[in-house]
Design a protein around this motif. Structure first.
Motif, PDB file in Angstrom:
ATOM      1  N   GLY A  33      11.750  -1.044  -5.664  1.00 43.48           N
ATOM      2  CA  GLY A  33      11.378   0.248  -5.082  1.00 43.48           C
ATOM      3  C   GLY A  33      10.038   0.718  -5.643  1.00 43.48           C
ATOM      4  N   PHE A  34       9.906   0.602  -6.963  1.00 41.72           N
ATOM      5  CA  PHE A  34       8.646   0.974  -7.614  1.00 41.72           C
ATOM      6  C   PHE A  34       7.494   0.098  -7.125  1.00 41.72           C
ATOM      7  CE2 PHE A  34       5.738  -0.366 -11.026  1.00 41.72           C
ATOM      8  CZ  PHE A  34       5.049   0.817 -11.249  1.00 41.72           C
ATOM      9  N   LEU A  35       7.726  -1.222  -7.086  1.00 41.29           N
ATOM     10  CA  LEU A  35       6.638  -2.137  -6.707  1.00 41.29           C
ATOM     11  C   LEU A  35       6.163  -1.900  -5.272  1.00 41.29           C
ATOM     12  CD1 LEU A  35       7.809  -5.513  -8.321  1.00 41.29           C
ATOM     13  CD2 LEU A  35       6.000  -3.974  -9.124  1.00 41.29           C
ATOM     14  N   ILE A  36       7.101  -1.568  -4.396  1.00 39.98           N
ATOM     15  CA  ILE A  36       6.713  -1.284  -3.010  1.00 39.98           C
ATOM     16  C   ILE A  36       5.690  -0.158  -2.995  1.00 39.98           C
ATOM     17  CG2 ILE A  36       7.500  -0.383  -0.779  1.00 39.98           C
ATOM     18  CD1 ILE A  36      10.205  -1.797  -1.307  1.00 39.98           C
ATOM     19  N   GLU A  37       5.990   0.899  -3.753  1.00 37.28           N
ATOM     20  CA  GLU A  37       5.053   2.023  -3.774  1.00 37.28           C
ATOM     21  C   GLU A  37       3.794   1.707  -4.567  1.00 37.28           C
ATOM     22  OE1 GLU A  37       6.376   6.023  -4.230  1.00 37.28           O
ATOM     23  OE2 GLU A  37       4.582   6.576  -5.355  1.00 37.28           O
ATOM     24  N   HIS A  38       3.982   1.019  -5.696  1.00 34.64           N
ATOM     25  CA  HIS A  38       2.848   0.694  -6.567  1.00 34.64           C
ATOM     26  C   HIS A  38       1.795  -0.122  -5.804  1.00 34.64           C
ATOM     27  CE1 HIS A  38       0.840  -0.172 -10.333  1.00 34.64           C
ATOM     28  NE2 HIS A  38       1.064  -1.472 -10.243  1.00 34.64           N
ATOM     29  N   TYR A  39       2.260  -1.123  -5.064  1.00 37.18           N
ATOM     30  CA  TYR A  39       1.330  -1.969  -4.307  1.00 37.18           C
ATOM     31  C   TYR A  39       1.130  -1.477  -2.874  1.00 37.18           C
ATOM     32  CZ  TYR A  39       1.620  -5.509  -8.024  1.00 37.18           C
ATOM     33  OH  TYR A  39       1.553  -6.170  -9.218  1.00 37.18           O
ATOM     34  N   GLY A  40       1.829  -0.434  -2.488  1.00 34.06           N
ATOM     35  CA  GLY A  40       1.755   0.011  -1.099  1.00 34.06           C
ATOM     36  C   GLY A  40       2.106  -1.112  -0.134  1.00 34.06           C
ATOM     37  N   GLY A  41       2.961  -2.034  -0.575  1.00 34.18           N
ATOM     38  CA  GLY A  41       3.381  -3.146   0.294  1.00 34.18           C
ATOM     39  C   GLY A  41       2.448  -4.347   0.245  1.00 34.18           C
ATOM     40  N   ASN A  42       1.269  -4.167  -0.352  1.00 38.23           N
ATOM     41  CA  ASN A  42       0.324  -5.291  -0.427  1.00 38.23           C
ATOM     42  C   ASN A  42       0.532  -6.061  -1.729  1.00 38.23           C
ATOM     43  OD1 ASN A  42      -0.872  -4.800   2.062  1.00 38.23           O
ATOM     44  ND2 ASN A  42      -2.181  -3.200   1.173  1.00 38.23           N
ATOM     45  N   PHE A  43       1.589  -6.873  -1.725  1.00 42.62           N
ATOM     46  CA  PHE A  43       1.987  -7.567  -2.946  1.00 42.62           C
ATOM     47  C   PHE A  43       1.033  -8.700  -3.276  1.00 42.62           C
ATOM     48  CE2 PHE A  43       5.902  -6.026  -0.862  1.00 42.62           C
ATOM     49  CZ  PHE A  43       6.210  -5.030  -1.780  1.00 42.62           C
ATOM     50  N   PRO A  44       0.905  -9.001  -4.574  1.00 45.01           N
ATOM     51  CA  PRO A  44       0.094 -10.168  -4.951  1.00 45.01           C
ATOM     52  C   PRO A  44       0.751 -11.465  -4.450  1.00 45.01           C
ATOM     53  CG  PRO A  44       1.249  -9.260  -6.868  1.00 45.01           C
ATOM     54  CD  PRO A  44       1.482  -8.314  -5.736  1.00 45.01           C
ATOM     55  N   LEU A  45      -0.058 -12.514  -4.401  1.00 47.07           N
ATOM     56  CA  LEU A  45       0.392 -13.766  -3.784  1.00 47.07           C
ATOM     57  C   LEU A  45       1.760 -14.232  -4.290  1.00 47.07           C
ATOM     58  CD1 LEU A  45      -0.366 -16.081  -1.837  1.00 47.07           C
ATOM     59  CD2 LEU A  45      -1.411 -17.257  -3.778  1.00 47.07           C
ATOM     60  N   TRP A  46       1.954 -14.254  -5.616  1.00 43.02           N
ATOM     61  CA  TRP A  46       3.194 -14.816  -6.166  1.00 43.02           C
ATOM     62  C   TRP A  46       4.425 -14.053  -5.723  1.00 43.02           C
ATOM     63  CZ3 TRP A  46       6.491 -12.361  -9.759  1.00 43.02           C
ATOM     64  CH2 TRP A  46       6.013 -11.166 -10.323  1.00 43.02           C
ATOM     65  N   LEU A  47       4.245 -12.763  -5.408  1.00 48.05           N
ATOM     66  CA  LEU A  47       5.375 -11.884  -5.140  1.00 48.05           C
ATOM     67  C   LEU A  47       5.569 -11.630  -3.644  1.00 48.05           C
ATOM     68  CD1 LEU A  47       7.374 -10.166  -6.821  1.00 48.05           C
ATOM     69  CD2 LEU A  47       5.705  -8.308  -6.785  1.00 48.05           C
ATOM     70  N   GLY A  66      -7.121 -12.526  18.782  1.00 48.41           N
ATOM     71  CA  GLY A  66      -7.215 -11.183  18.219  1.00 48.41           C
ATOM     72  C   GLY A  66      -5.845 -10.623  17.871  1.00 48.41           C
ATOM     73  N   LYS A  67      -4.896 -10.830  18.776  1.00 49.42           N
ATOM     74  CA  LYS A  67      -3.541 -10.321  18.553  1.00 49.42           C
ATOM     75  C   LYS A  67      -2.914 -11.043  17.357  1.00 49.42           C
ATOM     76  CE  LYS A  67       0.416  -8.307  20.261  1.00 49.42           C
ATOM     77  NZ  LYS A  67       1.509  -8.929  21.010  1.00 49.42           N
ATOM     78  N   LYS A  68      -3.165 -12.351  17.272  1.00 46.79           N
ATOM     79  CA  LYS A  68      -2.614 -13.117  16.149  1.00 46.79           C
ATOM     80  C   LYS A  68      -3.120 -12.549  14.819  1.00 46.79           C
ATOM     81  CE  LYS A  68      -2.187 -17.616  18.496  1.00 46.79           C
ATOM     82  NZ  LYS A  68      -2.866 -18.915  18.640  1.00 46.79           N
ATOM     83  N   ILE A  69      -4.411 -12.238  14.766  1.00 44.63           N
ATOM     84  CA  ILE A  69      -4.993 -11.691  13.529  1.00 44.63           C
ATOM     85  C   ILE A  69      -4.382 -10.327  13.226  1.00 44.63           C
ATOM     86  CG2 ILE A  69      -7.139 -10.739  12.525  1.00 44.63           C
ATOM     87  CD1 ILE A  69      -7.111 -13.733  12.371  1.00 44.63           C
ATOM     88  N   ARG A  70      -4.224  -9.495  14.270  1.00 46.68           N
ATOM     89  CA  ARG A  70      -3.608  -8.188  14.041  1.00 46.68           C
ATOM     90  C   ARG A  70      -2.183  -8.338  13.507  1.00 46.68           C
ATOM     91  NH1 ARG A  70      -6.400  -7.119  18.667  1.00 46.68           N
ATOM     92  NH2 ARG A  70      -4.566  -7.218  20.033  1.00 46.68           N
ATOM     93  N   ASN A  71      -1.433  -9.266  14.099  1.00 43.86           N
ATOM     94  CA  ASN A  71      -0.057  -9.498  13.625  1.00 43.86           C
ATOM     95  C   ASN A  71      -0.044  -9.977  12.180  1.00 43.86           C
ATOM     96  OD1 ASN A  71       1.156  -8.671  15.956  1.00 43.86           O
ATOM     97  ND2 ASN A  71       1.355 -10.747  16.815  1.00 43.86           N
ATOM     98  N   ALA A  72      -0.989 -10.856  11.862  1.00 49.57           N
ATOM     99  CA  ALA A  72      -1.055 -11.365  10.488  1.00 49.57           C
ATOM    100  C   ALA A  72      -1.307 -10.216   9.522  1.00 49.57           C
ATOM    101  CB  ALA A  72      -2.151 -12.417  10.367  1.00 49.57           C
ATOM    102  N   LYS A  73      -2.191  -9.291   9.926  1.00 45.48           N
ATOM    103  CA  LYS A  73      -2.472  -8.149   9.051  1.00 45.48           C
ATOM    104  C   LYS A  73      -1.233  -7.288   8.873  1.00 45.48           C
ATOM    105  CE  LYS A  73      -7.395  -8.158   9.128  1.00 45.48           C
ATOM    106  NZ  LYS A  73      -8.648  -7.818   9.786  1.00 45.48           N
ATOM    107  N   THR A  74      -0.508  -7.087   9.961  1.00 48.51           N
ATOM    108  CA  THR A  74       0.729  -6.297   9.876  1.00 48.51           C
ATOM    109  C   THR A  74       1.736  -6.954   8.926  1.00 48.51           C
ATOM    110  OG1 THR A  74       0.348  -5.747  12.177  1.00 48.51           O
ATOM    111  CG2 THR A  74       2.500  -5.175  11.282  1.00 48.51           C
ATOM    112  N   SER A  75       1.717  -8.273   8.876  1.00 48.21           N
ATOM    113  CA  SER A  75       2.688  -8.980   8.014  1.00 48.21           C
ATOM    114  C   SER A  75       2.369  -8.774   6.537  1.00 48.21           C
ATOM    115  CB  SER A  75       2.678 -10.474   8.312  1.00 48.21           C
ATOM    116  OG  SER A  75       1.579 -11.098   7.656  1.00 48.21           O
TER     117      SER A  75
END
Lengths: 595, 595
Positions: free
Chosen positions: B482-496, B538-547
């Protein structure tokens, strides 16, 4: 049963062996009566691996284990006179007359009378017994006198009813040949040495505790290491087979198990509920309902299938305390579980892939002999033991049978042993010393996904219910580790061994070098232990052997001078003087390949 | 409190801020009365981050959130006239006379009378309130009109008692400076975007289900990946720090928790029992009793200490359903738990090593601000809330304090918040956006090892009881993720990151090459996903960003010709054209270093 493992020749062989064992039960009764004329024989069937006979002996004349040799000798003495064995149907009265001193036989005769069946007496030599038949025609010729053996005496109640007379049961072993008997006895001696309860204690693998509760093992560090290595194996195999991992709570509300059908069909195997917040919570006995909830947590389309959800989930099941047995029968089960949600069209491929995973594991663990027990439903128990969907039972059983036949997998079919939601396959394997274990299951579920309202949107926009495969190729940690202890006799391969390497300085002068080696190995995540004791070198080596570590690294004065170490293998003896780099590479490879 | 984080200047600052917030509560009441003359003010304290005031409004004249701007404006208008604020002690009768239209204030005056305390009235501008004091001397000078803000209206019962009148509560924020208020609001806006409940749903990390039960998350595949990566981190760190792993059941008999003291001291936080085999079984609320049993399973000598037993054990604790909150307050807790059994002499080193492990983790997760809350006992609650061992409490609290002071660690000391068996340290950390979380604990236990009869044989042959350190540096999966989700705002480092790499073919012609790249990455155990859709590039790139995958591998016609691929980073944008080997190496390194 077309392609099943039991060919008609197999069946004939096994019937001949059963006849022989049954004949030996008669021979046992004849020998007992010669030595103990007051004994009253009751019943004596053939059983798995041999036979037994139950007798009533006068209280002061009961034989003990040490008398078995005499009885066995008498059996061998009588055998040559049993040239032939034949049966005759007799009148009730004649049978009663023959057994008028034996109330047990009289009771059996009454039963036959009630059922209106023929009464038959079988005679060989001078011994006659009440019997339905099923013997060797010529015992003297058919039975090798060295192919059987009496093993032990036990108590048994008349008709298995503990309110009735206690009888004395004499057990015997019998095989086709003397060599087979010898091999079986050798296996059992070896199995006793390898008993997982004994080795599990000696090797600090697990322990039970009265305050925790029976049937619930505490995994000590060595057992935990093994469990985690098995999980790593499963995680790797499942990652490459496209599984996704999930984690779920160990409890759920009553409503969950009403929905899943566990409460009507499986309540006897569940722990009792906790009364909480005005409702009931149950410990999970299976992971499936939780996985179904994960399936349902997001809308699914045909593009999401097959969806394979895996978890090493711990389940709790009630087992009678008298039936608990080491790690083999427990109340806590940590399962290599997964549920595969797929369409009917995908079923055969998915089911085959699961079988392939089994075979892959068997290879890793050197399991060479196995068979799949295909358990089907019993139409008479629909709505009681099995969900009441006769059509779906037929369809899925046919589907499973077809995959088994098409993939040429050895199986036997067993009616009335399915799960309540569909047919199942239990995998029986034989350990390195030839002992049989039931390890893993693979089940098809056509019922519960529907009860949970699980659907996916198909290409045509229609909402459809997926099939679900429940599978656990490595079974439970409890049973699988129990099996592995016996299978390897405690001498685990490097990747699985709780202690992988013992580092042994020959004397004080090499202690620091040895410590550095140990630390380097541990940096590679290798479970290396250092012997930094003041023991003599000989004692250190003996201790290392007792630890069953697959490798010892020995560092003496000469090794130190050469900048090398001496490597010794538990199984292969001395390997030679190697550089640390060579050892590091060797270990890394052996661990990676799980060889 | 010698070396603790709260210096006397800190304390003075925090008191000044509290006075200011309290003054603003008065100002709020004054402003409300000007706009709503029929309102009856009740109480209005300073709280964390601001203040509130509760009023009774006539039913047809209750303000709503949209009226807050007006009240706030009126506060700012009044503020310059609040040149000074002073209190006077008055006679009871005079006070009653002043508030004769306000039954709430009259009730408060009665209370003061019963306690025989002085009645004081505080006046600023033309507003007078019944108050104990604690305000700014010169509100107009001391309060920046842009440093406060009214935020929302809520319901509240008079004296918190739901059988009494429902009042209207107006909340406000207030900080030292306008800049601090702005920063706080900015943080809260960012925190809202990062809310772990929202992102946890959007990113398919976890889900709750009514049939499973409130407070018990189902970890979806993405959340499970994170939990397992955290476990791998803990396993590595603990392996190199000399911990041994164990596994224990989730339940135990009543006798276990009577022995541990959980039943007398902790029953309110435990799930209710299951009635089983004539006794009671409980879900574990802590792992310690099970670990003590593992300690006790084999005789121990001083050579076995320190013994460090680690488990990611799932515990179950009762929390009131109204207090459950996402992953932050749950009923199922999978803890990064361990128990260190050591001698008194070993204590300081072990405790320091635990602190070092915290600091190591903080570095990995980029946690720059933290403080340790050192909770001690309250001598008045001995034998009730705390085990009745006054000498041992003093001794262990001194021991812990000394380590904290000696290691120069920032801490504050909080009385009456210890565990029942000894003093504890809770670690508070601040996320990347400055929000505060309590994550991990570190506790000393001088009581329970004795209750369990745990002993080791010392060098002199004497049987001694070890100390036990309970520690959980990564807290629970639930709260930490829960903390990490907020800490990284969902943008987790590669390993995680649940999805590590998105492989994107620019068009159909590169699909097969892309699939091969994905398969190669997955063979390296990298969580790579292939976009094999028919979407536009373009859509593929947008989807990748959303992921939120940290990397995208893009394969176009030119890449294919060059035998390379284009690598793009979620955080740093395009990296360039690289060979697959280069990418493989880059990923392996980044994952290994957890950077």
């Amino acid at each position: 049963m077309n392609n099943s493992a039991r060919s008609s020749a197999d069946v004939q062989n096994s019937r001949a062996l059963e006849y022989k064992r049954h004949t030996l039960a008669h021979l046992l009764a004849a020998a007992v009566l010669e030595i103990y004329p007051d004994a009253k024989p009751t019943i004596g069937p053939a059983i798995d691996k041999g036979f037994y006979y139950d007798f009533e002996f006068p209280a002061d004349k009961r034989p003990t284990d040490k008398d078995l040799k005499d009885v066995e000798k008498r059996m061998r003495k009588l055998l040559p006179s049993w040239k032939e064995m034949s049966g005759t149907e007799v009148k009730l009265e004649a049978a009663k007359e023959h057994f008028n001193h034996n109330p047990y036989k009289l009771e059996l005769i009454e039963d036959i009378m009630v059922k209106n069946e023929p009464v038959t007496l079988y005679t060989a030599g001078s011994f006659t017994d009440l019997c339905r038949g099923g013997h060797c025609d010529s015992p003297a010729a058919d039975i090798d006198p060295d192919s059987f053996k009496l093993t032990r005496i036990a108590g048994a109640y008349w008709r298995g009813d503990e309110t009735k007379t206690q009888l004395t049961r004499i057990y015997g072993l019998a095989f086709e040949t003397a060599a087979e008997l010898k091999a079986y006895e050798e296996m059992m001696r070896e199995a006793e040495k390898r008993d997982h309860r004994k080795l599990g204690k000696d090797m600090d693998i697990f322990e039970f505790d009265d305050d925790v509760g029976p049937g619930m093992p505490l995994w000590l560090p060595n057992g935990t290491t093994m469990a985690e290595e098995l999980e790593n194996l499963a995680k790797e195999a499942e990652f490459s087979a496209g599984y996704q991992r999930v984690r779920t709570p160990h409890i759920a509300k009553q409503s969950m198990y009403l929905k899943s059908g566990h409460l009507p069909y499986y309540e006897d195997s569940m722990f009792p509920p906790m009364e909480y917040e005005g409702g009931k919570y149950y410990l999970k006995a299976m992971n499936c309902p939780h996985h179904h909830k994960i399936f349902a947590a997001r809308p699914k389309s045909y593009r999401d299938l097959p969806l394979r959800l895996a978890e090493y989930g711990t389940c709790y099941r009630h087992e009678k305390s008298g039936e608990l047995f080491g790690l083999m029968r427990v109340r806590m089960l940590e399962m290599n579980d997964a549920h595969i949600y797929c369409t009917e069209e995908q079923f055969a491929d998915e089911f085959r892939a699961v079988n392939d995973m089994y075979l892959k594991y068997f290879k890793i663990f050197g399991i060479e002999k196995y068979i799949m027990r295909f358990s089907t439903h019993d139409p008479k128990r629909l709505g009681d033991k099995y969900v009441n969907e006769p059509e779906l039972w037929k369809k899925t059983e046919d589907m499973v049978r077809k995959v088994l036949v098409d993939s040429n997998i050895k199986f036997i079919e067993v009616p009335n042993e399915a799960a309540f939601y569909g047919p199942k396959i239990d995998v029986q394997v034989w350990s390195a010393i030839g002992r049989e274990f039931t390890l893993a299951t693979n089940q098809v579920d056509f019922a519960v996904p529907k009860r949970f309202g699980l659907t996916y949107t198909d290409k045509d926009g229609a909402e459809k219910t997926p099939l679900c495969i429940h599978r656990a190729p490595l079974g439970t940690h409890e049973r699988f580790i129990g099996f592995l202890i016996e299978h390897y006799g405690g001498n685990f391969p490097l990747w699985l061994a709780p202690i992988q390497v013992k580092v042994i300085p020959v004397s004080e002068g090499q202690l620091e070098a040895a410590r550095k080696i140990q630390e380097s190995l541990r940096r590679d995540m290798i479970r290396a232990e250092l012997d930094d004791s003041n023991d003599s070198f000989g004692k250190k080596i003996r201790n290392a052997k007792t630890s069953r570590a697959p490798y010892f690294i020995i560092i003496g004065e000469k090794d130190l001078t050469a900048g090398k170490v001496t490597l010794e293998s538990r199984d292969k003896g001395q390997i030679g003087q190697l550089s640390f780099d060579e050892i590091q590479k060797r270990f890394a490879e052996e661990i990676k390949n799980r060889s």
